[in-house]
Design a protein around this motif. Structure first.
Motif, PDB file in Angstrom:
ATOM      1  N   GLY A  65     -16.723  20.847   3.361  1.00 38.50           N
ATOM      2  CA  GLY A  65     -14.777  20.552   3.993  1.00 38.50           C
ATOM      3  C   GLY A  65     -14.379  20.167   2.374  1.00 38.50           C
ATOM      4  N   GLU A  66     -13.091  20.748   1.884  1.00 40.21           N
ATOM      5  CA  GLU A  66     -13.041  20.907   1.250  1.00 40.21           C
ATOM      6  C   GLU A  66     -10.908  19.668   1.545  1.00 40.21           C
ATOM      7  N   ILE A  67     -10.369  21.083   1.894  1.00 37.23           N
ATOM      8  CA  ILE A  67      -9.137  20.406   2.686  1.00 37.23           C
ATOM      9  C   ILE A  67      -8.920  20.278   3.956  1.00 37.23           C
ATOM     10  N   ARG A  68      -8.701  19.270   4.897  1.00 38.09           N
ATOM     11  CA  ARG A  68      -8.694  18.982   6.411  1.00 38.09           C
ATOM     12  C   ARG A  68      -7.627  18.336   6.872  1.00 38.09           C
ATOM     13  N   GLY A  69      -7.172  18.955   8.060  1.00 35.46           N
ATOM     14  CA  GLY A  69      -6.276  18.439   9.222  1.00 35.46           C
ATOM     15  C   GLY A  69      -5.868  18.087   9.800  1.00 35.46           C
ATOM     16  N   GLN A  70      -5.773  16.901  10.702  1.00 36.41           N
ATOM     17  CA  GLN A  70      -5.411  16.061  11.915  1.00 36.41           C
ATOM     18  C   GLN A  70      -4.942  17.274  13.067  1.00 36.41           C
ATOM     19  N   ILE A  71      -4.584  17.148  14.029  1.00 31.30           N
ATOM     20  CA  ILE A  71      -4.003  18.440  14.838  1.00 31.30           C
ATOM     21  C   ILE A  71      -3.501  17.575  15.930  1.00 31.30           C
ATOM     22  N   LEU A  72      -1.859  17.247  15.079  1.00 29.84           N
ATOM     23  CA  LEU A  72      -0.949  16.205  16.050  1.00 29.84           C
ATOM     24  C   LEU A  72       0.590  16.667  16.206  1.00 29.84           C
ATOM     25  N   PRO A  73       0.746  16.422  17.436  1.00 30.07           N
ATOM     26  CA  PRO A  73       2.467  16.863  17.798  1.00 30.07           C
ATOM     27  C   PRO A  73       2.927  15.766  16.397  1.00 30.07           C
ATOM     28  N   TYR A  74       4.503  16.860  16.142  1.00 33.12           N
ATOM     29  CA  TYR A  74       5.495  16.762  15.319  1.00 33.12           C
ATOM     30  C   TYR A  74       6.137  15.209  15.487  1.00 33.12           C
TER      31      TYR A  74
END
Length: 411
Positions: free
Chosen positions: A152-161
């Motif tokens: 993995g090179e980039i990652r993003g947590q899935i979250l509410p605004y």
């Protein structure tokens, strides 16, 4: 590793999600969308994902980034959505199950879009109740893989605004005084800015004798008292965590960069690893001071570190706290000068000398908008003068590329 290895985390994140969702609805923010077709329509909970290398475990230094939205159909246990990625030659992308600061297994494989370069599509996918709960609890992330970084090179947590992930690097150099250690650590703060709730995860590497960990009050380059005590994971001694809100710490100080994470060990009881917490508009620059950076170079056994915390105001000015620590015994003065590395320049701001330890200097002040631009363009350096070397014995350039967010400020 289990999902943060405790039920309290899941319960907290579920409460965080529900409270955030309710706050958004109350404030009339768009959090629910409706998909209509010929037969029926469904309401989807809309979540946001922002991807970068700092959320990888361990962190990855990369210019790549991404952004997207994920929709969750609670009625049918289905997810869908898309992300756009930039400056990356990706080989695969997935939704993984795992909270910020931990790695987890694949739940959904994304499809590469044939319509737009860098776009990945989350196909309509049915998931189990447990998997949907994990996503809604904040326990899922998108991971984009490359040949250079197959994990993995980039990652993003899935979250509410309104909920953000803020990464922090911990090192011995940030300790006061600096600690020579091969150990390191990464931390991730999950922050609900509306409700001012924080969940903190810290993962250490190369430490087998950690005794305590805290969030302390204090700007970079200064020590302060412990405000929050972290708990150690009984199943993984490298993992420390804490949950707190801003009845526990001062929100304004927190926003300004006035708190740091400190990991204590039996080897270094005062702290072996430290990382300054810098949120959104706060930036921390730490530079080593040496004689060989002087022009011309100075031969000296002295050394030092300068730690600058800057909070960027809306008008382009910057509130700053600067701490300079040296072991010069005959220091006479210290200044911020303006010139690029390898050249000498005029004094911009004079620093205050400690009345007891003459090698220590500090200043709290405000940069003008023009000075903020000079700082961003790497035109400032710290110069510490002594009676032995009146022109300067120790120097260090303030390089804003050491802080990615400041380096990306619009010019």
């Amino acid at each position: 590793m289990k999902a943060l290895n405790n039920m309290k985390t899941s319960q907290w994140l579920k409460l965080l999600f529900v409270s955030t969702l309710l706050a958004m609805v109350t404030a009339c923010k768009v959090t629910v969308s409706t998909d209509d077709d010929d037969e029926e329509h469904h309401d989807y909970v809309v979540l946001e994902v922002k991807l970068d290398g700092k959320q990888e475990v361990p962190m990855v230094m990369t210019d790549a980034w991404g952004w997207g939205e994920i929709k969750v159909d609670i009625e049918d246990n289905m997810v869908k959505g898309m992300i756009d990625t930039y400056d990356i030659d990706a080989t695969a992308a997935h939704i993984h199950l795992g909270f910020a600061g931990e790695n987890g297994g694949v739940a959904v494989a994304l499809d590469m879009s044939s319509d737009k370069a860098g776009m990945w599509v989350v196909p309509d996918t049915m998931l189990s109740d447990e998997e949907i709960d994990m996503i809604l609890d904040g326990g899922a992330y998108i991971n984009v893989h490359t040949e250079a970084h197959p994990s993995g090179e980039i990652r993003g947590q899935i979250l509410p605004y309104g909920v953000e992930i803020e990464p922090v690097n911990l090192s011995g150099m940030q300790e006061v005084p600096a600690v020579d250690t091969d150990a390191s650590a990464h931390a991730w703060l999950t922050i609900d800015y509306d409700w001012q709730i924080v969940y903190l995860n810290v993962m250490t590497m190369g430490i087998d004798d950690a005794t305590m960990a805290h969030v302390h009050e204090g700007f970079a380059g200064s020590n302060g008292s412990a405000a929050i005590t972290l708990s150690q994971n009984p199943d993984n001694p490298d993992h420390w965590w804490a949950e707190f809100d801003f009845d526990d710490v001062d929100w304004d100080m927190f926003e300004m960069g006035g708190y740091y994470i400190n990991v204590h060990t039996s080897t270094v009881g005062s702290g072996e690893l430290r990382g300054q917490i810098a949120l959104e508009d706060a930036h921390v620059l730490i530079t080593e001071l040496s004689g060989d950076q002087e022009v011309p170079a100075v031969t000296t056994d002295a050394s030092g570190v300068a730690a600058l915390t800057v909070y960027e105001n809306a008008d382009g000015t910057g509130e700053f706290v600067l701490n300079v620590m040296t072991d010069i015994t005959d220091a006479s003065s210290a200044h911020i000068h303006k010139a690029e590395a390898g050249a000498n320049g005029d004094v911009v701001i004079g620093l205050l000398q400690d009345a007891v330890d003459l090698g220590m200097f500090n200043l709290t002040g405000t940069f003008t908008a023009d000075q903020m631009m000079d700082l961003q363009n790497d035109m400032f350096y710290i110069n510490v003068h002594s009676t032995t070397h009146a022109g300067g014995e120790l120097r260090g350039q303030l390089i804003t590329s050491d802080d990615d967010e400041m380096d990306d400020m619009p010019q």
